[in-house]
Motif scaffolding. Structure first.
Motif, mmCIF file in Angstrom:
data_model
loop_
_atom_site.group_PDB
_atom_site.id
_atom_site.type_symbol
_atom_site.label_atom_id
_atom_site.label_comp_id
_atom_site.label_asym_id
_atom_site.label_seq_id
_atom_site.Cartn_x
_atom_site.Cartn_y
_atom_site.Cartn_z
ATOM 1 N N VAL A 135 10.620 -28.008 59.268
ATOM 2 C CA VAL A 135 11.316 -28.842 58.280
ATOM 3 C C VAL A 135 10.508 -28.906 56.987
ATOM 4 C CG1 VAL A 135 12.080 -31.189 57.737
ATOM 5 C CG2 VAL A 135 12.514 -30.236 59.998
ATOM 6 N N GLY A 136 9.192 -29.086 57.112
ATOM 7 C CA GLY A 136 8.348 -29.158 55.926
ATOM 8 C C GLY A 136 8.442 -27.910 55.072
ATOM 9 N N PHE A 137 8.331 -26.754 55.708
ATOM 10 C CA PHE A 137 8.438 -25.499 54.966
ATOM 11 C C PHE A 137 9.841 -25.309 54.392
ATOM 12 C CE2 PHE A 137 4.692 -24.242 57.579
ATOM 13 C CZ PHE A 137 3.850 -23.896 56.523
ATOM 14 N N GLY A 138 10.844 -25.750 55.143
ATOM 15 C CA GLY A 138 12.220 -25.590 54.685
ATOM 16 C C GLY A 138 12.577 -26.448 53.489
ATOM 17 N N LEU A 139 11.910 -27.594 53.357
ATOM 18 C CA LEU A 139 12.216 -28.524 52.264
ATOM 19 C C LEU A 139 11.362 -28.306 51.014
ATOM 20 C CD1 LEU A 139 12.571 -31.895 54.243
ATOM 21 C CD2 LEU A 139 14.417 -30.575 53.175
ATOM 22 N N ARG A 140 10.435 -27.377 51.060
ATOM 23 C CA ARG A 140 9.490 -27.223 49.943
ATOM 24 C C ARG A 140 10.169 -26.943 48.613
ATOM 25 N NH1 ARG A 140 5.336 -22.710 51.124
ATOM 26 N NH2 ARG A 140 7.247 -21.779 51.982
ATOM 27 N N LYS A 141 11.257 -26.182 48.615
ATOM 28 C CA LYS A 141 11.909 -25.796 47.369
ATOM 29 C C LYS A 141 13.139 -26.641 47.072
ATOM 30 C CE LYS A 141 10.281 -21.010 47.689
ATOM 31 N NZ LYS A 141 10.671 -19.573 47.707
ATOM 32 N N THR A 142 13.288 -27.726 47.807
ATOM 33 C CA THR A 142 14.433 -28.619 47.592
ATOM 34 C C THR A 142 14.007 -29.773 46.700
ATOM 35 O OG1 THR A 142 15.239 -28.074 49.812
ATOM 36 C CG2 THR A 142 16.210 -29.994 48.741
ATOM 37 N N ALA A 143 14.619 -29.874 45.541
ATOM 38 C CA ALA A 143 14.169 -30.804 44.503
ATOM 39 C C ALA A 143 14.055 -32.248 44.979
ATOM 40 C CB ALA A 143 15.123 -30.717 43.303
ATOM 41 N N ASN A 144 15.079 -32.753 45.643
ATOM 42 C CA ASN A 144 15.097 -34.167 46.023
ATOM 43 C C ASN A 144 14.343 -34.469 47.324
ATOM 44 O OD1 ASN A 144 16.687 -34.761 43.776
ATOM 45 N ND2 ASN A 144 18.593 -34.370 44.893
ATOM 46 N N TRP A 145 13.775 -33.429 47.940
ATOM 47 C CA TRP A 145 13.116 -33.631 49.233
ATOM 48 C C TRP A 145 11.679 -33.110 49.248
ATOM 49 C CZ3 TRP A 145 15.499 -35.914 53.558
ATOM 50 C CH2 TRP A 145 16.858 -36.234 53.398
ATOM 51 N N LYS A 146 11.090 -32.931 48.068
ATOM 52 C CA LYS A 146 9.734 -32.379 48.023
ATOM 53 C C LYS A 146 8.707 -33.329 48.642
ATOM 54 C CE LYS A 146 10.227 -29.098 44.234
ATOM 55 N NZ LYS A 146 9.746 -28.651 42.896
ATOM 56 N N ALA A 147 8.915 -34.627 48.450
ATOM 57 C CA ALA A 147 8.003 -35.605 49.052
ATOM 58 C C ALA A 147 8.078 -35.521 50.564
ATOM 59 C CB ALA A 147 8.356 -37.019 48.590
ATOM 60 N N GLU A 148 9.294 -35.375 51.091
ATOM 61 C CA GLU A 148 9.473 -35.265 52.537
ATOM 62 C C GLU A 148 8.861 -33.968 53.067
ATOM 63 O OE1 GLU A 148 11.757 -36.295 50.426
ATOM 64 O OE2 GLU A 148 11.886 -38.378 51.121
ATOM 65 N N ALA A 149 8.906 -32.918 52.240
ATOM 66 C CA ALA A 149 8.295 -31.650 52.632
ATOM 67 C C ALA A 149 6.789 -31.810 52.796
ATOM 68 C CB ALA A 149 8.596 -30.576 51.581
ATOM 69 N N ARG A 150 6.158 -32.463 51.804
ATOM 70 C CA ARG A 150 4.709 -32.678 51.883
ATOM 71 C C ARG A 150 4.341 -33.554 53.073
ATOM 72 N NH1 ARG A 150 5.368 -33.063 46.208
ATOM 73 N NH2 ARG A 150 5.497 -35.335 46.348
ATOM 74 N N ILE A 151 5.105 -34.625 53.256
ATOM 75 C CA ILE A 151 4.842 -35.536 54.370
ATOM 76 C C ILE A 151 4.989 -34.806 55.702
ATOM 77 C CG2 ILE A 151 5.750 -37.549 55.620
ATOM 78 C CD1 ILE A 151 6.419 -38.750 52.862
ATOM 79 N N SER A 152 6.015 -33.979 55.819
ATOM 80 C CA SER A 152 6.260 -33.252 57.066
ATOM 81 C C SER A 152 5.119 -32.297 57.389
ATOM 82 C CB SER A 152 7.575 -32.478 56.975
ATOM 83 O OG SER A 152 8.673 -33.364 56.828
ATOM 84 N N LEU A 153 4.643 -31.586 56.383
ATOM 85 C CA LEU A 153 3.546 -30.644 56.611
ATOM 86 C C LEU A 153 2.256 -31.368 56.959
ATOM 87 C CD1 LEU A 153 4.280 -28.065 53.763
ATOM 88 C CD2 LEU A 153 4.670 -27.782 56.222
ATOM 89 N N ILE A 154 2.021 -32.501 56.307
ATOM 90 C CA ILE A 154 0.831 -33.301 56.619
ATOM 91 C C ILE A 154 0.913 -33.840 58.041
ATOM 92 C CG2 ILE A 154 -0.399 -35.448 56.091
ATOM 93 C CD1 ILE A 154 0.324 -34.956 53.138
ATOM 94 N N VAL A 155 2.087 -34.360 58.416
ATOM 95 C CA VAL A 155 2.286 -34.908 59.760
ATOM 96 C C VAL A 155 2.111 -33.810 60.819
ATOM 97 C CG1 VAL A 155 4.023 -35.833 61.349
ATOM 98 C CG2 VAL A 155 3.730 -36.849 59.087
#
Length: 218
Positions: A135-155
């Motif tokens: 999910v983190g990698f999938g959301l990296r290029k999504t404008a409104n979900w970049k924070a969730e991408a970072r959080i997912s990768l950290i988690v």
């Protein structure tokens, strides 16, 4: 998309909040009430055995069902946000994780079913970490979900480290001197379930915004 199925996302996503809160609350209460139980040293699954073990087992079963509801809401809501392959792989991983909770609630850590319980737990932990990373990698290029991408990768990264520490400190020879296996396991469970709760809240917010927009158009 009509407003009726869109509104179904809210109760389904809400299960991703309710399940983790109920489970963590149950573990805290059960651990506090059980005599001579050490949250630092003993596994959460130890609460699922003995005279009052059914309480933790029921909570785990309910958590599994709630997370299945989350999977449906997540898969549905993420259509158009991330790729279908990302949704398919992450949803599969989260489904495995959900079913594992149901499995370990039925096959407890009591001696007759301990092997099944242990293997299922490990499979679930690996699956959920992989799913969150996807999910983190999938959301990296999504404008409104970049924070969730970072959080997912950290988690995902943090969970992997804690999983290794949990496994290492749970080995018999290490556990004799380092009594922290239970603590690391709790950190892992709380971090992962906190991620589900956070993403569920975001899905609810998105569903409400979409429902409001559709209602305005209609």
């Amino acid at each position: 998309m009509s407003t009726t199925p869109q509104r179904l996302l809210i109760p389904l996503a809400s299960l991703g909040v309710v399940g983790p809160i109920l489970f963590v609350g149950d573990v805290l209460i059960a651990g506090a009430l059980r005599p001579h139980y050490s949250a630092l040293d003993q596994a959460i699954s130890a609460l699922g055995t003995g005279p009052d073990g059914w309480q933790e087992d029921v909570a785990a079963f309910i958590l599994g069902l709630c997370l299945l509801g989350f999977v449906v809401a997540f898969s549905w809501s993420m259509m158009g946000v991330i790729g279908r392959a990302t949704i398919a792989w992450s949803a599969t991983a989260f489904t495995v994780f959900s079913l594992v909770w149901i499995t370990v609630s039925l096959f407890t850590s009591a001696p007759p079913t301990r092997r099944v319980h242990t293997i299922a737990s490990l499979v679930g932990e690996i699956a959920v970490i992989a799913g969150i990373a996807i999910v983190g990698f999938g959301l990296r290029k999504t404008a409104n979900w970049k924070a969730e991408a970072r959080i997912s990768l950290i988690v995902a990264a943090l969970s992997l480290v804690v999983l290794i520490l949990t496994f290492a400190t749970s080995q018999p020879k290490v556990a004799e001197s380092v009594h922290l296996g239970g603590l690391f396991e709790r950190i892992l469970v709380v971090v992962v379930l906190a991620w589900f709760t956070y993403i569920s809240v975001r899905l609810i917010q998105r569903a409400r915004s979409t429902t409001a927009a559709l209602s305005t158009i209609e």
